[in-house]
Design an enzyme around this catalytic site. Structure first.
Site, mmCIF file in Angstrom:
data_model
loop_
_atom_site.group_PDB
_atom_site.id
_atom_site.type_symbol
_atom_site.label_atom_id
_atom_site.label_comp_id
_atom_site.label_asym_id
_atom_site.label_seq_id
_atom_site.Cartn_x
_atom_site.Cartn_y
_atom_site.Cartn_z
ATOM 1 N N GLY A 63 -79.699 50.488 -24.846
ATOM 2 C CA GLY A 63 -79.430 49.765 -25.930
ATOM 3 C C GLY A 63 -77.858 49.439 -26.243
ATOM 4 N N GLY A 64 -77.255 50.220 -27.149
ATOM 5 C CA GLY A 64 -76.078 50.103 -27.514
ATOM 6 C C GLY A 64 -74.785 49.963 -26.566
ATOM 7 N N GLU B 4 -88.721 56.759 -24.135
ATOM 8 C CA GLU B 4 -87.724 56.425 -25.128
ATOM 9 C C GLU B 4 -87.977 57.207 -26.454
ATOM 10 O OE1 GLU B 4 -85.202 52.733 -24.355
ATOM 11 O OE2 GLU B 4 -86.923 52.195 -25.603
ATOM 12 N N GLY C 120 -80.318 54.673 -30.982
ATOM 13 C CA GLY C 120 -79.501 54.359 -31.696
ATOM 14 C C GLY C 120 -78.909 55.443 -32.707
ATOM 15 N N ASN D 213 -81.271 46.523 -22.755
ATOM 16 C CA ASN D 213 -81.880 45.760 -24.098
ATOM 17 C C ASN D 213 -80.904 45.554 -25.100
ATOM 18 O OD1 ASN D 213 -83.696 45.052 -25.837
ATOM 19 N ND2 ASN D 213 -84.559 47.089 -26.073
ATOM 20 N N TRP D 214 -80.808 44.097 -25.156
ATOM 21 C CA TRP D 214 -79.599 43.641 -25.765
ATOM 22 C C TRP D 214 -80.176 43.692 -27.326
ATOM 23 C CZ3 TRP D 214 -76.913 39.093 -23.222
ATOM 24 C CH2 TRP D 214 -76.208 39.681 -22.020
ATOM 25 N N LYS D 215 -81.366 43.732 -27.474
ATOM 26 C CA LYS D 215 -82.082 43.690 -29.041
ATOM 27 C C LYS D 215 -81.617 42.344 -29.660
ATOM 28 C CE LYS D 215 -82.419 48.922 -28.772
ATOM 29 N NZ LYS D 215 -82.510 50.077 -29.386
ATOM 30 N N SER E 44 -79.746 56.349 -26.699
ATOM 31 C CA SER E 44 -78.441 56.840 -26.691
ATOM 32 C C SER E 44 -77.542 57.391 -25.411
ATOM 33 C CB SER E 44 -78.169 58.117 -27.677
ATOM 34 O OG SER E 44 -78.470 57.779 -28.713
ATOM 35 N N HIS F 126 -91.684 48.458 -26.982
ATOM 36 C CA HIS F 126 -90.370 49.128 -27.583
ATOM 37 C C HIS F 126 -90.919 49.558 -28.768
ATOM 38 C CE1 HIS F 126 -86.557 49.994 -28.839
ATOM 39 N NE2 HIS F 126 -86.179 49.957 -27.675
ATOM 40 N N GLU G 39 -89.234 49.723 -31.523
ATOM 41 C CA GLU G 39 -88.994 49.080 -32.674
ATOM 42 C C GLU G 39 -89.906 47.935 -32.820
ATOM 43 O OE1 GLU G 39 -85.007 48.050 -31.191
ATOM 44 O OE2 GLU G 39 -84.429 50.140 -31.545
HETATM 45 P P1 13P Z 1 -79.833 52.907 -27.671
HETATM 46 O O1 13P Z 1 -79.122 53.211 -26.162
HETATM 47 O O2 13P Z 1 -78.756 52.274 -28.440
HETATM 48 O O3 13P Z 1 -79.933 54.256 -28.280
HETATM 49 O O4 13P Z 1 -81.229 52.180 -27.455
HETATM 50 C C1 13P Z 1 -82.101 52.610 -26.503
HETATM 51 C C2 13P Z 1 -83.045 51.699 -26.631
HETATM 52 O O5 13P Z 1 -83.738 51.234 -27.616
HETATM 53 C C3 13P Z 1 -83.121 50.666 -25.417
HETATM 54 O O6 13P Z 1 -84.446 50.003 -25.291
#
Ligand code: 13P
Length: 252
Positions: A236-237, A169, A175, A9-11, A215, A97, A99
């Site tokens: 994510g990251g 999640e 994050g 997920n590149w956000k 993470s 998600h 967020e």
């Molecule tokens: P991180 O891997 O950056 O913690 O993010 C996880 C995430 O929200 C994937 O959707």
């Protein structure tokens, strides 16, 4: 057998040039690593979906959207429909998600409608949910997760439900660099599978892929993925770097 899946997920990261570069790197590395048995998905931001979908069309990498609206069309400024996603070659969408829930007010009710709209358009769904830190501290995490799943998904008939991928999640791990321990992930995934068994039966519950997100990194993916009820990750990251992402993809 349920599928192993690693999705990035590149956000809200990567402009067009960076998106194409990363997508091509991932596709090349997936090919070189001869990844078998693990489905690889990347989710760029809306504006770059079409170009990334085109650039990866001949590869094993699939492209997903990070969100969509539940309506087919109309006066919803700034929104994107399932039909629009399909028209640019995107057949998978991430919904729910944390967020989206936290910053954009998405509720279980809205998510149930989004789920229906995606399914009505034959789209695949990666459905996210998870508890916040206070819920974890008060031992409420299972009740929260159960209600998130029930409210957004349990109106579905069994055949529709079978096509959904779940992504647990824990919000406190997203994050933050703080991962759920492999045992915490396994315990929750087992609870989720039991919840699915109670509603749809063991055969269906056993067929649903449940991903872990929060993470997840090259140095912890192997141990997390080794757990019996963890079928992959939503990253994510670490998905923003092709080498790190591939290290996670090949962690099974
Ligand atoms: P991180 O891997 O950056 O913690 O993010 C996880 C995430 O929200 C994937 O959707």
């Amino acid at each position: 057998m349920r599928k192993n899946i690693v999705a990035g997920n590149w956000k809200m990261n990567n402009d067009l040039e960076a998106s194409l570069k990363l997508a091509k790197q991932v596709a090349k590395k997936v090919k070189k690593a001869d990844v078998k048995g693990t489905k690889v998905i990347i989710a760029p931001t809306f504006v770059n979906l079409e170009r990334v979908a085109r650039a990866t069309k001949k590869s094993k990498v699939k492209v997903a959207a990070q969100n969509m609206h539940f309506a087919e069309s109309g006066a919803f400024t700034g929104e994107v429909s399932a039909q629009m996603l399909k028209s640019v070659g995107v057949k998978t969408v991430i919904l729910g998600h944390s967020e989206r829930r936290e910053y954009f007010g998405e509720t279980d009710e809205m998510l149930a409608k989004k789920v229906d709209a995606a399914l009505a358009n034959n789209m695949k769904i990666i459905f996210c949910f998870g508890e916040v830190l206070e819920d974890r501290k008060s031992g409420n995490q299972e009740a929260i997760v159960e209600s998130q799943i029930k409210n957004a998904l349990f109106h579905l008939e069994v055949d529709a439900f079978k096509s959904i991928v779940l992504a647990y999640e824990p919000v406190w791990a997203i994050g933050t660099g703080e991962t759920a321990t492999p045992d915490q992930a396994q315990d929750m995934h087992a609870f989720i599978r039991k919840t699915l068994t109670d509603k749809y039966g063991a055969e269906v519950a056993e067929s649903i892929s449940i991903l872990y997100g929060g993470s997840c990194k090259p140095n912890n993916a192997k141990e997390i993925f080794s757990k019996k009820d963890v079928d992959g990750g939503l990253i994510g990251g670490a998905a923003l770097n092709a080498d790190d992402f591939l290290a996670i993809v090949t962690a099974f």
